[in-house]
Motif scaffolding. Structure first.
Motif, short mmCIF file in Angstrom:
data_model
loop_
_atom_site.label_atom_id
_atom_site.label_comp_id
_atom_site.label_asym_id
_atom_site.label_seq_id
_atom_site.Cartn_x
_atom_site.Cartn_y
_atom_site.Cartn_z
N THR A 178 5.12 -3.19 2.71
CA THR A 178 5.37 -2.16 1.70
C THR A 178 6.53 -2.64 0.81
OG1 THR A 178 7.04 -1.08 3.03
CG2 THR A 178 4.77 -0.35 3.35
N GLU B 71 10.00 -2.63 2.39
CA GLU B 71 10.11 -3.72 3.37
C GLU B 71 10.34 -5.06 2.69
OE1 GLU B 71 7.29 -2.18 7.08
OE2 GLU B 71 6.37 -3.08 5.34
N ARG B 72 9.63 -5.25 1.57
CA ARG B 72 9.77 -6.53 0.86
C ARG B 72 11.20 -6.74 0.40
NH1 ARG B 72 4.37 -6.94 -2.98
NH2 ARG B 72 2.87 -6.84 -1.27
#
Lengths: 286, 246, 326
Positions: free
Chosen positions: B138, B141-142
């Motif tokens: 997501t 998260e990246r």
């Protein structure tokens, strides 16, 4: 003196290189495709002119419009059937498709025409005009004149006609062109066919002084890319200058080096330009 | 030379346009500094100049007194200055673990880099997705993978370019805690962030960039009362400093 | 869990490859085709280090291949130096050529890099043709015959060559694995995915690509020596040619899947026998037909799956194992 003669010869030959390479740079400029098979249209143009000479007795210079037309139709079909399908594919797919085409076209010619070298006989083949201490080869001069005429015709087409303007608009911005009712796919097809036609035209006009064989295109592959890169990939005006420069380099280098190495000098120039001025020699200067 | 990072009259022009114009500031070791400004103020361009992706058109960047502004990015990174990418520039066809591990290769053997990567993923809360492809994560998260990868280069100065974009409040609080922890550990951090409430609470000092120029440099409370900042930046229809600028 | 299976497949393949020639005529046609397939698989694998891991699409590997073939053969003809020593000399020369070529071209991308490397291969071909008193020129050069011996790298039958090429393929594949799983492999994949990001997190992108290029070039040159010893005769076109070497080698890696260990195996297993079969059955009938088939095959493969070439680069299960495995 030999140098001056080489310079003149180089300019005359270079004019033809310019027209042959115009087609390649047009295709890249409009479509963004590097067509490795493009040199084969030189070969196709030469064969069309040779057969027109052999069967109809037509002079290659007069047959050059036929060469243009034949390559135009063939290229339009190739664009529709193959190139269009890799327009959005990564460069590696485009490179290998056109390389496949390069190999296929050469070998179709080999199968159909055999490996014989074919040449035409014309009355002016060995004629030369004397200009002071210089000799102007008539076939060089004729090819140069017709090349200049076709380059002028292309210029008029791009500047003065709706199709030409639409093509330039597509090259600049595909989306914007589409908003003005221009069908980009049609423009790509036209550019590809026109580019092939011009190159075949150039092939026809050099037939009086170069023999044709299925592998003749191979002699032009690196030459054409050199011309195009010299002028800036996709830059039509640049290709004209690049052609003249390449012709002069090739011709003048034979004064200093053995003739087998004339292409070597050109390759070295090619790699150097790619490495240090990949945008072309002119871009950012003019 | 008291400042760890010194930016001295730096400009960067593109054609005729100045994206960064005569910017000077210094950051002492251990400081946590915010860099704010409206969209197009030149924040990302300034970061790119600092890490060596762009050469400055004029001026000098020094790290520990050493000029770094003509070095390629990997040399700048080796000297201890790196950044995260605003538009998230992960190695998308590699796993999260491998993305982070790459950051550690410069100073460590492959084995040690792998250990460091595991440890760092733990630290940023990504251990559970370590073996996923970066492309499958997501967006929040990246951004954390960006952070973890940069941390693995073991920088002295870390530039964070909008690592909090598109986060929920809970996620943002986690990142804020993490950044505070980094500062506790002695890292010097410069943060670009649009979220004003976050940056005001996080940073002890704030730089304001507008149209490529540095227009203010002070504590959060000084900044919110600065006339130039209010007119140039906050004056665009936003009444209070807590307004969120997208 | 899958560890036994992972090492089982190569073990079985290797066993088959070792035993297969015993059932074939040692001088026959089938073993010759297989020997060439092994050689070309190894070349695809060497190309894969640059073209796959670093995603630098070289169309000039014939330049290195020919350097290897000519260096060892000229040394043998003129000074009697063993081809094994010549192989090392050729690899060293190719490494030097790779450095010289890389300095101006490594920063080029996509089409431009392909064009520049293509020009390099063509330059080498022209030089080999023009430098007649040294290289033998367009007529080519023959490897002088000497009796059957491993030391002289010469055998009467094809079978010993088969084993040499098999060993070469295994060695080049191990080199590929070592690069891929080592620091350099991680760096190259990172560069391939995002060069700017790789730089900013401390990867010297020029050095990494240069290293890949030098390794790939010297392995390719060593295989050029193998080719010369296997074929006994070659000319500028057969070792420096664009279609016969540069494109074929790249294609082998691409058809099978670039950047993967097994890609060149699959590509060579498919392409080389396919070419040989068309040559065998059609080549005698009409000149050019096998080459035409080859060109058409290339077109069809790409038209069927224009994105397949890149789709192959997106890691699947098999590939991920290669990358993650310690």
């Amino acid at each position: 003196m030999a140098l001056l003669q080489a310079l003149v010869d180089g300019l005359l030959i270079g004019g033809v290189y310019a027209v042959i390479s115009l087609g390649l740079t047009l295709v890249f400029g409009v479509m963004g495709i590097v067509n490795f098979a493009h040199a084969q249209f030189v070969m196709i143009g030469m064969y069309v002119a040779w057969f027109a000479w052999a069967t109809l007795g037509l002079d290659p210079l007069l047959a050059s419009p036929l060469a243009f037309a034949a390559a135009f139709v063939l290229a339009a079909a190739i664009e529709r059937l193959m190139i269009r399908r890799v327009m959005r594919a990564p460069p590696v797919a485009q490179v290998f498709l056109t390389v496949g085409l390069l190999i296929a076209l050469e070998n179709v010619a080999l199968i159909v025409f055999g490996s014989d070298f074919r040449s035409v006989r014309t009355t002016y083949q060995t004629a030369a005009l004397r200009l002071g201490p210089l000799f102007l080869s008539v076939p060089y001069l004729a090819a140069f004149a017709l090349s200049a005429a076709s380059a002028a015709a292309l210029w008029l087409f791009l500047q003065r006609t709706w199709y030409g303007r639409a093509m330039r608009a597509t090259a600049q911005d595909r989306m914007a062109a589409a908003l003005f009712g221009i069908d980009p796919e049609r423009m790509y097809q036209l550019a590809f066919a026109l580019g092939a036609g011009l190159t075949a035209f150039g092939g026809a006009v050099i037939l009086p002084y170069i023999t044709v064989s299925p592998s003749v295109g191979g002699q032009f592959v690196v030459l054409m890319f050199t011309v195009v890169v010299l002028g800036g990939l996709g830059d039509v005006g640049g290709a004209l200058v690049g052609g003249l420069v390449a012709g002069v380099i090739q011709s003048v280098s034979t004064v200093f080096f053995p003739i087998q190495l004339q292409n070597l000098v050109l390759f070295v120039v090619f790699v150097a330009v790619l490495a240090f001025r990949p945008q072309g020699l002119l871009r950012g200067v003019a | 030379m008291t400042d760890l990072l010194a930016v001295d009259h730096v400009s960067r022009r593109f054609g005729g346009l100045s994206a960064v114009r005569d910017v000077s500031f210094g950051i002492p070791r251990g400081q946590l500094v915010g860099l704010v400004g409206p969209n197009g103020a030149g924040k990302t361009t300034l970061f790119n100049v600092l890490v060596g992706l762009y050469a400055p058109s004029a001026g000098v960047v020094r790290l520990e007194g050493r000029t770094v502004s003509r070095l390629p990015p990997h040399r700048v990174c080796a000297l201890g200055l790196t950044k995260t990418f605003q538009n998230v520039a992960l190695f998308f066809d590699m796993t999260v673990r491998d993305n982070v591990l790459v950051g550690g290769l410069m100073r460590h053997s492959l084995r040690d880099a792998r250990d460091l990567a595991s440890h760092t993923l733990e630290r940023v809360g990504l251990a559970s997705v370590a073996d996923k492809l970066a492309a499958d994560l997501t967006f929040p998260e990246r951004a954390r993978v960006e952070l973890a990868r940069a941390l693995c280069t073991e920088p002295k100065v870390l530039l964070l370019d909008e690592v909090m974009a598109a986060l929920t409040h809970v996620e943002m609080d986690e990142i804020l805690a993490l950044i505070r922890q980094l500062r506790e550990d002695g890292l010097t951090v410069l943060v670009v962030e649009h979220h004003m409430r976050a940056i005001m609470s996080l940073c002890e000092r704030i730089l304001v960039l507008n149209f490529g120029e540095l227009i203010a440099d002070g504590t959060p409370s000084e900044i919110v009362h600065d006339e130039r900042v209010i007119t140039a930046y906050l004056g665009r229809g936003h009444g209070s400093a807590s307004a969120r600028h997208a | 869990m899958s560890v036994p299976r992972r090492s089982l497949v190569p073990a079985v393949l290797l066993a088959v490859a070792l035993v297969a020639p015993l059932f074939l005529d040692a001088r026959g046609y089938p073993i010759r085709v297989l020997t060439f397939a092994l050689l070309f698989a190894a070349m695809g694998q060497a190309w894969n280090i640059v073209g796959g891991l670093a995603a630098q699409m070289s169309l000039g590997h014939a330049g290195f291949f020919g350097i290897g073939a000519y260096t060892s053969t000229l040394l043998l003809v003129r000074t009697g130096v063993s081809p094994w020593v010549g192989m090392i000399a050729g690899a060293a020369l190719a490494a030097l050529a790779a450095v010289l070529l890389s300095i101006p071209t490594l920063k080029l991308k996509g089409h431009y890099f392909a064009l520049a490397t293509l020009a390099f291969g063509e330059v080498m071909r022209v030089v080999a043709g023009a430098w007649e008193h040294f290289t033998g020129g367009p007529q080519g050069i023959s490897v002088p015959f000497s009796p059957d011996s491993l030391a002289a790298f010469q055998f009467k039958a094809t079978r010993p060559y088969y084993y040499v090429m098999l060993a070469a393929l295994v060695l080049v594949s191990l080199a590929f694995l070592a690069v891929s799983r080592g620091k350099l492999g991680y760096r190259l994949r990172a560069i391939r995915a995002n060069q700017d990001a790789a730089e900013v997190v401390g990867i010297g992108t020029f050095r990494a690509k240069l290293a890949a290029s030098v390794i790939s070039a010297s392995l390719t040159a060593a295989l050029g020596t193998c080719y010369a010893q296997l074929n006994y005769f070659f000319d500028p076109e057969t070792v420096f040619g664009l279609a016969p070497i540069s494109i074929r080698v790249a294609l082998i890696a691409i058809v099978g899947g670039t950047g993967t260990l097994w890609g060149p195996f699959v590509g060579a297993a498919f392409l080389i026998p396919a070419e040989e079969l068309t040559n065998h059955y059609l080549g005698a009938a009409v000149a050019g037909i096998s080459q035409l088939a080859y060109g058409l095959l290339l077109i069809v493969v790409i038209l069927i799956e224009p994105r397949g070439l890149v789709a192959l680069r997106i890691p699947r299960l098999g590939r991920r194992k290669v990358e993650v495995a310690p």
